[in-house]
Scaffold this active site. Sequence first.
Site, PDB file in Angstrom:
ATOM      1  N   THR A  40       0.833  -1.204   0.000  1.00 24.28           N
ATOM      2  CA  THR A  40       0.000   0.000   0.000  1.00 24.28           C
ATOM      3  C   THR A  40       0.864   1.249   0.000  1.00 24.28           C
ATOM      4  OG1 THR A  40      -1.782  -1.143   1.171  1.00 24.28           O
ATOM      5  CG2 THR A  40      -1.773   1.261   1.275  1.00 24.28           C
ATOM      6  N   HIS A  43       2.145   1.957  -3.419  1.00 19.89           N
ATOM      7  CA  HIS A  43       1.103   2.588  -4.240  1.00 19.89           C
ATOM      8  C   HIS A  43       1.046   4.089  -3.958  1.00 19.89           C
ATOM      9  CE1 HIS A  43      -0.838  -0.821  -6.215  1.00 19.89           C
ATOM     10  NE2 HIS A  43      -0.733  -1.498  -5.081  1.00 19.89           N
TER      11      HIS A  43
END
Length: 341
Positions: A40, A43
């Site tokens: 995450t 990202h």
Amino acid sequence: MRALVKAKPEPGIWMEDIPVPEVGHNDVLIKITKTAVCGTDLHIVNWDAWSAATIPVGMQVGHEFVGVVADMGGEVRGLEIGQRVSGEGHVTCGHCRNCRAGRRHFCRNTEGVGVNRPGAFAEYLSIPATNVFPVPDAIPDRIATILDPLGNATHTALSFDLVGEDVLITGAGPIGMMAVAIARHAGARFVVVTDINDYRLEIAAGMGADRAVNSRRTPIQDVMADLGMTEGFDVGMEMSGSHAALHEMLEVINHGASVALLGIPPQEAPMDWNTIIFKGLTLKGIYGRRMFETWYKMTTMLQTGLDVAPVITHEYAAEDHEAAFEVMRSGNCAKVILDWV
């Protein structure tokens, strides 16, 4: 304090000096020792469409951490200054039906540390006391840093009975690797993991997989024959987010089997409903961890021989965060740790 801040709405992340967070009546201020980098976080650094629509610009990110209690609000009980802690990264509302029924992991109003609210890539983090988890003395800092993703693996792997069962795990990322070790620890008969990354498959093999299979080279049916399996797999864990991997799993899963789904596909993917229906499969979607049952289960397993240390492949000082994110992009890594001391 130093913090890694998403200072601009563009690719990158910046080390900045920002104020130490305030501590409310029911909050705990944690002095961060180590943090781990999650997919995450990558990202967010890359600033993809999801990140641009989700992450507040100007906020520090990160949600996998260990540290010590530095301060606490006047209403906090059961914790001590200097105590070593980690924490649940999903902050729940406390007043929806699921929260009031003790099912906090299903809270419809969940906010993510380092996603919707200030994160742990900093010298200090403030979170509600109800999210703080004391770390047992037997668990070293580097392992305590990855309790969050280990919790994902534990929640997924322990969703179904594994004793004596044949288990297929699709996706040998860090969570898939740890699920291998948990399945072995919990008494599975055969544990098979598939991926297309040989570096990660080698680590998964070392963590207890009977076979670590590159699905581009070896059909899973050949592996089953080699193991002497006459029926399909009893439990499946989809960790890759790949529709092709899920389709392959459904082909070789046994009638009446159970499948836990953690991997998130990049876009909507068709489902083989005929196979699901006619095989009578049970599918369970997994998000996060059960609060706090998963935390107790995983820390107890760590204290009774579960070894997930091989999943930690790189460690950097926080100032070297650019190198950490670059090795994450390469794919030749598993868990990457940043040291804040």
